[in-house]
Structure formats: C-alpha cells, structure tokens
Design a protein around this motif. Structure first.
Motif, short mmCIF file in Angstrom:
data_model
loop_
_atom_site.label_atom_id
_atom_site.label_comp_id
_atom_site.label_asym_id
_atom_site.label_seq_id
_atom_site.Cartn_x
_atom_site.Cartn_y
_atom_site.Cartn_z
N PRO A 98 -3.42 10.16 -0.05
CA PRO A 98 -4.25 11.00 0.80
C PRO A 98 -3.82 12.44 0.74
CG PRO A 98 -2.67 9.75 2.10
CD PRO A 98 -2.57 9.24 0.71
N THR A 99 -4.76 13.31 0.99
CA THR A 99 -4.43 14.73 1.02
C THR A 99 -3.71 15.05 2.31
OG1 THR A 99 -6.58 15.19 2.00
CG2 THR A 99 -6.40 15.33 -0.39
N ALA A 100 -3.05 16.19 2.33
CA ALA A 100 -2.30 16.59 3.51
C ALA A 100 -3.25 16.72 4.69
CB ALA A 100 -1.60 17.92 3.24
N PRO A 101 -2.87 16.17 5.84
CA PRO A 101 -3.75 16.20 6.98
C PRO A 101 -3.81 17.59 7.60
CG PRO A 101 -1.64 15.25 7.59
CD PRO A 101 -1.61 15.47 6.11
N ASP A 102 -4.92 17.81 8.31
CA ASP A 102 -5.05 19.07 9.04
C ASP A 102 -4.12 19.03 10.23
OD1 ASP A 102 -5.80 21.34 10.29
OD2 ASP A 102 -7.84 20.67 10.81
N ARG A 103 -3.25 19.99 10.33
CA ARG A 103 -2.23 19.98 11.37
C ARG A 103 -2.61 20.87 12.56
NH1 ARG A 103 2.27 17.32 9.75
NH2 ARG A 103 2.55 17.02 7.53
N GLY A 104 -3.84 21.24 12.66
CA GLY A 104 -4.24 21.96 13.85
C GLY A 104 -4.52 23.42 13.55
N SER A 105 -4.55 24.21 14.63
CA SER A 105 -4.98 25.59 14.49
C SER A 105 -3.93 26.48 13.86
CB SER A 105 -5.34 26.15 15.87
OG SER A 105 -4.22 26.07 16.74
N LEU A 122 2.08 11.32 3.48
CA LEU A 122 1.86 9.88 3.63
C LEU A 122 2.41 9.41 4.98
CD1 LEU A 122 2.81 8.53 0.08
CD2 LEU A 122 0.52 8.97 1.01
N PRO A 123 1.68 8.57 5.71
CA PRO A 123 2.12 8.15 7.04
C PRO A 123 3.50 7.51 7.06
CG PRO A 123 -0.16 7.53 6.66
CD PRO A 123 0.36 8.03 5.35
N ALA A 124 3.87 6.76 6.03
CA ALA A 124 5.15 6.05 6.03
C ALA A 124 6.32 6.93 5.62
CB ALA A 124 5.07 4.85 5.08
N VAL A 125 6.06 8.11 5.07
CA VAL A 125 7.14 8.97 4.56
C VAL A 125 7.61 9.90 5.66
CG1 VAL A 125 7.73 10.76 2.90
CG2 VAL A 125 6.31 8.82 2.20
N MET A 126 8.91 9.84 5.97
CA MET A 126 9.50 10.69 7.01
C MET A 126 10.03 12.00 6.45
SD MET A 126 11.65 7.78 9.07
CE MET A 126 10.85 6.31 9.69
N GLY A 127 10.16 12.09 5.14
CA GLY A 127 10.68 13.30 4.53
C GLY A 127 11.19 12.97 3.13
N VAL A 128 11.60 14.00 2.41
CA VAL A 128 12.18 13.82 1.09
C VAL A 128 13.47 14.63 1.00
CG1 VAL A 128 9.95 13.39 -0.02
CG2 VAL A 128 10.85 15.72 0.08
N VAL A 129 14.40 14.14 0.20
CA VAL A 129 15.68 14.81 -0.03
C VAL A 129 15.91 14.85 -1.52
CG1 VAL A 129 18.16 14.78 0.36
CG2 VAL A 129 16.62 14.03 2.17
N GLU A 130 16.15 16.02 -2.06
CA GLU A 130 16.38 16.15 -3.50
C GLU A 130 17.87 16.30 -3.75
OE1 GLU A 130 14.60 18.55 -7.35
OE2 GLU A 130 13.91 19.00 -5.33
N ASP A 131 18.44 15.34 -4.46
CA ASP A 131 19.87 15.36 -4.76
C ASP A 131 20.00 14.98 -6.23
OD1 ASP A 131 22.65 15.35 -4.53
OD2 ASP A 131 22.57 14.50 -2.52
N ASP A 151 0.82 -1.21 0.00
CA ASP A 151 0.00 0.00 0.00
C ASP A 151 0.86 1.26 0.00
OD1 ASP A 151 -2.19 -1.64 0.05
OD2 ASP A 151 -2.58 -1.42 2.19
N THR A 152 1.98 1.22 0.72
CA THR A 152 2.87 2.38 0.74
C THR A 152 3.43 2.64 -0.65
OG1 THR A 152 3.51 1.98 3.05
CG2 THR A 152 5.01 3.31 1.71
N ALA A 153 3.89 1.58 -1.32
CA ALA A 153 4.42 1.73 -2.67
C ALA A 153 3.33 2.23 -3.63
CB ALA A 153 4.99 0.39 -3.17
#
Length: 504
Positions: A97-104, A51-60, A8-10
């Motif tokens: 999924p769309t970006a989650p609501d991160r609060g106020s 995405l829940p499984a993604v901790m970040g991205v790095v562009e190189d 599912d992550t892939a």
C-alpha cells in the motif's frame, strides 16, 4: 486467519525490498526481520514503513524490519518460503500500500523519519570499527539463544511459583527438568554458534565446547585443582569453539584432501578439547566468578548511583553499538546466579522513552503528524520495542532524546536502590524489556516483591521521562515550528506545514 495475516505481511514486504532476487539472506531476532540485500537502492523505505505491521526499520550490517516479538517469528518462515519459491520472479506479491495520509500536517512526521534515517546511517558508519564489528559477531552468537532462554526462564518462574505455593508437587520436578535442561547444555549451543560465526564447522564447535559440561571432567586436575562440570560456562565455551575454529582452519590448509575427513575433525577436537581442559576452563571460570561478584558489588554497594548511570547511558551505548558486549555478561550472570540483575535496570531506559513520548504528545497538540507517529509507536514501547520511538520521535528531535535518557536514569536509580537495600531484582532471560519482562522476573525475596519493585521502577521512569521532556525537552523555537496550528480555511491561505526544529 492469523496465518493468512502473517502470509499477507510477508507478501507485502517482499516486493518493497526489491523482490526475491534482491534477498541474499533471511534471519530474525526477538523483534526484527533481518535481511541481506544485493542492492540497497531497490528498497522502498517509505512504503515499507507505511505497512500496518511494520513498526520501523533499522539499517545496520543487515536491513532490519521491526515487526515486534511474536509477529516476527511467524512472518519470517512465510517470507523465507516466498523467497525460495519465487526463483526467477514467480509468486511475487503485489505492490504494498502507498503511504497513508497522515493528516493536515504530514511534513513534520516525514521530516522526523528522514532525520531518523540519517542518524541510523551515521550510526552505522561510526559503528563499523573493528571492536564494534567484533562485538556484533559476539551478539550473533548469543541472539539465536534468546528464545530458548525466554521459554525456559518463564517455565522456571512458573515452577518456582508452584513450589512456593506447594501446588502440584508431582509436576514440579518435571518442570524443573524442562527449565534447566537447556541451561545445563548451553555451552554446547554457544560452541555450535561460535564455530558457525567464525567460519568453522558448527558441530565441531559444539563437540569441543561439550567437554565443559561433561560430568567426567570432575576427574581431571588442572593448576593443582579438580575441575567441576560447567566450570567456565559460556565464556569457556566461546573460547573453546573459537580455538577449535583456528585449529580446523590450520588443518584444512595443510592436511591432504584424501585424509582430511579423518584427520581434521580428530585434531580439532583433540587439541581444542585438551586446551579447554588444561587452561580455558580454569581461566574462564575465574573470569565468570569475578564478573558475578563485580555485578553484585556494583548494585549492592552503589545501587542508586550505578542504576542512575546504567539506566541513563544505556540508549547511548546502543547508539554506539557497545551494548552488544553486555549479552555474554547477562548470560554469564544467568548461568551463575539464575538471573541477571543488570537487565531490569537497563530496561528503565525504555520507560524513559515512553514517558518522553507521552510528553511530546501533550506538548504538540496541533501537530497531527507527530502525534499520529507517537500513537502508533507508544504501545510497542510499553512492550519493550523501542526502535519506533527512538528513531521516529525522540532521537530526531534531539532534546527529547536526552530527557528520555534522564527518565531512564531515574528509573534505573530506583531499581538500583532496592538492590542496594537487599532486594535483588533480576531477569531469568535476556531480550524482553518493558511489560514483556514481567514473566521473566526473579529475585531473592519472592516474585511479589520483585514484580512490585520493577513495576514501581517503570512508573518512576515514565514519570521522570514525562516531566523532564515536558518542561525541558523543547525550546520556544522548537515549539513554534513543530506545533504551528493550520491556518483557518476562511483566510484563504495555505495551512503552514509542520516543520522540524533545526536547533535542539
């Protein structure tokens, strides 16, 4: 269930990077899924990061998605299978999924992410120099070897523990053989990868480098001295395979196609092999010896000072792309002494980041978005995955990145001091840091003392990073702008959005 989760992550990642037809290459390292892309503009960065499984991205040089150790090795084959099966678009996964609501107050975290992305792009531009591109190619040779180094290192540590406890004496010789087999032939793997990286035939690179570990070289005399199997190690293998690539390319341009299959492999192995025996093995062996002695003197004579500098400067070295030069150095030390004393010191840089992140969390009690980012990135940071904290929190803020480096410096000084006092703290493999490094620790005074010193060093790094950031990581203006509390609803006014301080 686990297999479905990785599938599912892939499936969620694929459409967010432009689909299968936008992917030109797929690979992975310890923590990152590395993708070659035809059109970078097709990537939906924000949805990908959500995405829940993604901790970040790095562009190189490639687009790198941080998934964490273990997870990336399971998601990658699923992703490759989808790319291969997709063809003209069949089997495309539904949108992620769309970006989650991160609060106020979502603006602060979004602004930090944007600033982190800009810093990554700036770093990529600055790192595109001939020296750094060359170091990146060297890293590409050694990074694929890291899983084997880790596995064999853990087995070697387990075997050492069993030997010290006098347990299972009939099993320990077998464990020693399993742990040592890869290291005995690592030159062959380095030669194979070197030829592949520099455009030669990989198997010829391995064949050329294999002469270094052949037992019969003990009968060969060079520079008035007998050679010994393994002399020159990975450095000699790298040089031998690179020379083999040069010879192979020369032959391809000049040898007629009708006899190429006979002449080119023969000339490549013969010329590069003889040059290795009567030159490279001796020279690389001397360099390896000097390298080991220099690393030993560095920490045994100036341990605290050297550890302070190494721990404090490692993250800036990463930003400049110069840390890749350390990979063959670590491998050379492991090959010679059985462990590298530099990695535990450098791992303290991650401890400083963790301490700084905790301080940021405490100093910004009203910034729900930044605190949410810290919470999601903190546990990967404990396990040695530092990219989410660096690019999502400390580096975009500016001052906290500097104070985080200060924490790493004090942690490095602590571990370096014990090396100076005679307690070597080393790692039998490269790659992991943080808590993930514990199974790979080794030293000259047994596992108990080694683990205790490393754990205490992490604690010092956490504490120093926290204190430096808590007291010196923010200006009054930064605190005012970043930690503005939402206006009470009864006032009828809109809650002020969190903002990132422009000045650091």
């Amino acid at each position: 269930m686990t297999q479905n989760r990785h599938h599912d992550t892939a499936a969620a990642i694929l459409p967010l990077v432009g689909g299968a037809q936008n992917v030109t290459s797929v690979a992975h390292c310890m923590t990152r899924l590395r993708l070659g892309l035809r059109d970078r503009s097709l990537v939906q960065d924000e949805r990908l990061k959500a995405l829940p499984a993604v901790m970040g991205v790095v562009e190189d040089d490639t687009y790198q998605i941080v998934l964490g150790p273990g997870t990336v090795a399971r998601v990658t084959p699923e992703f490759e299978a989808m790319v291969e099966a997709a063809g003209a678009g069949a089997g495309a996964a539904p949108p992620g999924p769309t970006a989650p609501d991160r609060g106020s107050g979502p603006m602060a975290a979004e602004a930090l992410a944007a600033r982190g992305a800009a810093l990554r792009a700036e770093r990529k531009a600055k790192n595109a120099t001939p020296l750094k591109l060359f170091l990146r190619r060297i890293a590409n040779i050694f990074v694929p070897l890291i899983p084997a180094l880790i596995g064999c290192g853990i087995i070697a540590g387990l075997n050492g523990l069993l030997v010290n406890l006098h347990w299972l004496p009939g099993v320990t010789p077998a464990l020693a053989a399993v742990a040592s087999g890869f290291m005995a032939l690592i030159a062959v793997f380095v030669g194979h990868n070197t030829a592949a990286e520099f455009g030669g035939t990989p198997i010829l690179g391995g064949a050329t480098a294999a002469v270094i570990v052949y037992a019969g070289v003990a009968d060969v005399e060079a520079f008035g001295r007998q050679l010994s199997p393994g002399q020159g190690g990975v450095l000699g293998a790298l040089g031998a395979a690179w020379l083999g690539v040069c010879v192979e390319k020369w032959c391809r341009r000049r040898v007629p196609e009708s006899v190429d299959v006979l002449v080119t492999p023969t000339v490549t192995v013969l010329v590069a092999g003889l040059a290795t025996l009567f030159g490279l093995m001796f020279l690389a062996g001397a360099v390896s010896t000097v390298t080991g002695e220099a690393a030993d003197r560095l920490l045994s004579h100036g341990g605290a000072v050297a550890g302070f500098l190494l721990g404090g400067l490692f993250l800036p070295l990463v930003m400049l792309g110069l840390h890749q030069a350390l990979i063959p150095l670590h491998t050379t030390l492991i090959e010679g002494a059985g462990f590298t004393v530099l990695l535990p010191v450098l791992a303290m840089a991650g401890a400083g980041q963790v301490g700084a992140a905790i301080a940021i969390y405490c100093r910004l009690p009203h910034s729900t978005s930044i605190r949410s980012t810290v919470r999601s990135a903190l546990w990967p940071g404990f396990l040695g995955v530092g990219e989410p904290l660096i690019y999502g929190v400390t580096l975009p803020l500016g001052r906290p990145f500097v104070t985080a480096c200060t924490g790493g410096a004090f942690g490095g000084a602590f571990v370096g001091l014990f090396n100076q006092l005679g307690t070597d703290v080393g790692s039998t493999a490269i790659g992991p840091s943080g808590w993930a490094l514990f199974p790979l620790l080794d030293g000259n005074h047994g596992p108990g003392r080694t683990v205790a010193v490393y754990a205490a060093g992490l604690a010092v790094g956490y504490a120093a990073g926290f204190l430096a950031t808590y007291y010196f990581g923010f200006t009054k203006t930064m605190l005012t702008e970043l930690d503005a509390a939402p206006a009470p609803p009864a006032d009828g006014g809109a809650a002020p959005a969190d903002r990132v301080a422009e000045g650091t």
